[in-house]
Structures are given as structure tokens and as C-alpha cells.
Design a protein around this motif. Structure first.
Motif, PDB file in Angstrom:
ATOM      1  N   GLU A  36       0.830  -1.199   0.000  1.00 49.69           N
ATOM      2  CA  GLU A  36       0.000   0.000   0.000  1.00 49.69           C
ATOM      3  C   GLU A  36       0.871   1.259   0.000  1.00 49.69           C
ATOM      4  OE1 GLU A  36      -2.568  -0.324   3.327  1.00 49.69           O
ATOM      5  OE2 GLU A  36      -3.953  -1.733   2.368  1.00 49.69           O
ATOM      6  N   LEU A  37       1.958   1.260   0.794  1.00 52.52           N
ATOM      7  CA  LEU A  37       2.857   2.410   0.822  1.00 52.52           C
ATOM      8  C   LEU A  37       3.504   2.649  -0.545  1.00 52.52           C
ATOM      9  CD1 LEU A  37       4.616   1.939   4.293  1.00 52.52           C
ATOM     10  CD2 LEU A  37       2.929   3.675   3.663  1.00 52.52           C
ATOM     11  N   GLN A  38       3.924   1.562  -1.191  1.00 49.29           N
ATOM     12  CA  GLN A  38       4.523   1.690  -2.514  1.00 49.29           C
ATOM     13  C   GLN A  38       3.520   2.255  -3.526  1.00 49.29           C
ATOM     14  OE1 GLN A  38       6.171  -2.092  -3.611  1.00 49.29           O
ATOM     15  NE2 GLN A  38       7.858  -1.963  -2.135  1.00 49.29           N
ATOM     16  N   VAL A  39       2.286   1.815  -3.450  1.00 49.51           N
ATOM     17  CA  VAL A  39       1.255   2.324  -4.352  1.00 49.51           C
ATOM     18  C   VAL A  39       1.040   3.819  -4.128  1.00 49.51           C
ATOM     19  CG1 VAL A  39      -1.198   2.228  -4.922  1.00 49.51           C
ATOM     20  CG2 VAL A  39       0.101   0.105  -4.653  1.00 49.51           C
ATOM     21  N   HIS A  40       1.027   4.251  -2.848  1.00 47.68           N
ATOM     22  CA  HIS A  40       0.861   5.685  -2.553  1.00 47.68           C
ATOM     23  C   HIS A  40       2.036   6.505  -3.107  1.00 47.68           C
ATOM     24  CE1 HIS A  40      -2.796   5.490  -0.288  1.00 47.68           C
ATOM     25  NE2 HIS A  40      -2.311   4.632   0.614  1.00 47.68           N
ATOM     26  N   LYS A  41       3.251   5.970  -2.971  1.00 50.37           N
ATOM     27  CA  LYS A  41       4.421   6.674  -3.507  1.00 50.37           C
ATOM     28  C   LYS A  41       4.349   6.789  -5.029  1.00 50.37           C
ATOM     29  CE  LYS A  41       7.638   5.434   0.211  1.00 50.37           C
ATOM     30  NZ  LYS A  41       8.886   4.690   0.556  1.00 50.37           N
ATOM     31  N   ILE A  42       3.927   5.723  -5.673  1.00 53.30           N
ATOM     32  CA  ILE A  42       3.793   5.754  -7.139  1.00 53.30           C
ATOM     33  C   ILE A  42       2.755   6.795  -7.556  1.00 53.30           C
ATOM     34  CG2 ILE A  42       3.034   4.416  -9.142  1.00 53.30           C
ATOM     35  CD1 ILE A  42       4.247   1.946  -7.773  1.00 53.30           C
ATOM     36  N   LYS A  43       1.655   6.853  -6.837  1.00 48.67           N
ATOM     37  CA  LYS A  43       0.623   7.850  -7.153  1.00 48.67           C
ATOM     38  C   LYS A  43       1.161   9.271  -6.975  1.00 48.67           C
ATOM     39  CE  LYS A  43      -3.493   5.094  -6.102  1.00 48.67           C
ATOM     40  NZ  LYS A  43      -4.682   4.973  -5.234  1.00 48.67           N
ATOM     41  N   ASP A  44       1.903   9.497  -5.875  1.00 47.39           N
ATOM     42  CA  ASP A  44       2.482  10.835  -5.652  1.00 47.39           C
ATOM     43  C   ASP A  44       3.449  11.208  -6.770  1.00 47.39           C
ATOM     44  OD1 ASP A  44       1.038  11.024  -3.334  1.00 47.39           O
ATOM     45  OD2 ASP A  44       2.694  10.385  -2.032  1.00 47.39           O
ATOM     46  N   ARG A  45       4.282  10.241  -7.179  1.00 47.32           N
ATOM     47  CA  ARG A  45       5.254  10.505  -8.246  1.00 47.32           C
ATOM     48  C   ARG A  45       4.553  10.809  -9.568  1.00 47.32           C
ATOM     49  NH1 ARG A  45      10.080  12.698  -9.022  1.00 47.32           N
ATOM     50  NH2 ARG A  45      11.083  11.867 -10.884  1.00 47.32           N
ATOM     51  N   LEU A  46       3.503  10.073  -9.880  1.00 43.59           N
ATOM     52  CA  LEU A  46       2.748  10.322 -11.104  1.00 43.59           C
ATOM     53  C   LEU A  46       2.092  11.704 -11.074  1.00 43.59           C
ATOM     54  CD1 LEU A  46       1.044   6.843 -11.669  1.00 43.59           C
ATOM     55  CD2 LEU A  46       2.894   7.859 -13.006  1.00 43.59           C
TER      56      LEU A  46
END
Length: 270
Positions: A54-64
Motif C-alpha cells: 500500500e505504501l509503494q502504491v501511494h508513492k507511485i501515485k504521488d510521483r505520477l
């Protein structure tokens, strides 16, 4: 009799359902007791792995989101780079291939025309030291710049009729512009030189140039005389005359006759 049969059939179905449920509960009890010590740790590991994902998904969303916000800035940067590239191409098309050598010869021409005149004497305010009996010359602005180098472009040369440009090349014409600026700089230095720094021959020429510089047609402009044309690129031959014709047509120079001198004036292109 029929009612008794229906009641017996319903009772059998109910008993069968209870037996199936009991068998399922027995299987669940057996499965739960099969690995009693490892169940909790396995579930904890799965929970930690899910939280990490879940943390990795949130980071990917922030980066996008950051990349999406940066797209307009990148587009502006690309447009500015393309404009700068076009400007540099235009500048490159106007500069002769051997411009550094021409600039060196230009400085040598200016130095040879004014022997023993120090660099600080180039200030046009020192023109007052040349006063004799002639009318006072107007003061020029302090720190006047060198003669301009308004080169022609490839498009300008191409636009000329073939009979006018002949075999002239862009480099040759722009090299001649270097020579003209060198002649004008040499005359400016000679005009600005203090009288005590000039010998008899240079003093006579300085006074003559000063008189030309004060005329209404020349005042405030860079100029040279037809007799100054001595190379290294611009010479008073067929090619030199062709270059002069081209530059007159393109608005880089104009000519006037003052006294017995033919004066060439450098002009800003329109």
C-alpha cells in the motif's frame, strides 16, 4: 398416509442438513488445530506485506502526480529551446567561418593607422585637443563603441539578383564588412588622438577626417574613405566593387562626396 410420508421426508432432509453442517464444522476444527503455532505469525507477515505494498502504491501515485504537474513546465522549456535554436542558427548563418582571423586583422589595421596612440586616447572627448582655427567640433558621447558589424544573412544574399551577387559568397561579403569596420575604427582612433601624440603626416590626416566628421551628413556615424580600401579582403577591384554594390543594395552602407573625398558611411540595416 400421504401426509405422514411428506412429514417423514422433511424430517430426513433436516437430519441430512444437520449431518452435513456437523461434518463441515469437524473439518474446520481439524484444519484449525493442524498448525496452531504458525497461524498467527503467517497472518502477521501477510498483513505487513500488504501494508508495504500500500505504501509503494501511494508513492507511485504521488510521483505520477508530480510528473503530471511538471508536463506544462517541460512544454514551455521545449518551446523556449526551439526558439533559442532558431536564433543560434540565424546567428551562425551570419558569421563568417574565419571571423576570429578577420577580427585580428581589423585590430592590426587600426593600430597601424595610429602609431604611438595609447588605448585610453580612443575617447571621443579628446577630439577637443585637435582645435586649431577650424569651427569647434561637436562633442561625442563618452565611451563610444567600436564600428558596428552588421553582417548580412544567407537569405539576404539569396534574395539578390544573380547579376548583382555574381560569385560572391556569404563569408566573403561578411569578411569585407569586417574590413570596413576596421577602416572606420582606425579613422575614429585617429580623430580622437591628442594632437601631441600625432606626427605631421597623421596630424594633417586627422584634421581632414575631423572636418569630414563634423559635416551634417556624417555627424555621429562611422565612416571611412574610398582611399582606405586596402584589404585584406575588401580591395578596390572588380570583386570589391561588386561587394560594395551588394552592401549598398542591402542598406549596409551609403556613399557621399565631401570635398574631393568619396566617403562611405556604415548604416544600420532596416
Amino acid at each position: 398416509m400421504e401426509e405422514a410420508k411428506e412429514a417423514g421426508s422433511s424430517l430426513e432432509c433436516l437430519m441430512t442438513s444437520f449431518n452435513n453442517r456437523i461434518a463441515q464444522l469437524q473439518q474446520l476444527l481439524i484444519a484449525r488445530n493442524m498448525y496452531p503455532a504458525s497461524n498467527i505469525s503467517d497472518l502477521t507477515a501477510i498483513d505487513a506485506a500488504l501494508k508495504g505494498m500500500e505504501l509503494q502504491v501511494h508513492k507511485i501515485k504521488d510521483r505520477l502526480r508530480e510528473e503530471r504537474q511538471a508536463i506544462p513546465k517541460a512544454q514551455k522549456l521545449i518551446k523556449a529551446s526551439l526558439r533559442q535554436q532558431k536564433i543560434l542558427k540565424d546567428i551562425s548563418a551570419c558569421v563568417p567561418a574565419y571571423l576570429p582571423e578577420m577580427m585580428t586583422s581589423r585590430n592590426q589595421i587600426a593600430q597601424n593607422c595610429v602609431p604611438s596612440v595609447p588605448q585610453q586616447c580612443q575617447d571621443y572627448q579628446s577630439i577637443e585637443s585637435l582645435k586649431l582655427e577650424e569651427p569647434a567640433a561637436p562633442k561625442e558621447k563618452k565611451g563610444r563603441a567600436s564600428a558596428p558589424l552588421w553582417y548580412i544573412t544567407a537569405d539576404e544574399l539569396t534574395s539578390l539578383p544573380q547579376y548583382m551577387k555574381g560569385r560572391l559568397t556569404l563569408d566573403k561579403v561578411n569578411a569585407a564588412i569586417n574590413d570596413m569596420a576596421a577602416y572606420a575604427d582606425a579613422n575614429a582612433q585617429l580623430i580622437a588622438a591628442p594632437r601631441k601624440k600625432l606626427n605631421e603626416s597623421t596630424l594633417e590626416r586627422a584634421l581632414e577626417l575631423r572636418e569630414i566628421a563634423t559635416s551634417e551628413v556624417i555627424k555621429g556615424k562611422h565612416f571611412f574613405l574610398e582611399t582606405d580600401i586596402k584589404g585584406p579582403t575588401l580591395k578596390f577591384d572588380t570583386t570589391g566593387k561588386g561587394i560594395m554594390t551588394v552592401l549598398r543594395h542591402l542598406g549596409r552602407i551609403t556613399e557621399d562626396r565631401i570635398g574631393h573625398h568619396r566617403v562611405i558611411i556604415l548604416l544600420r540595416p532596416q
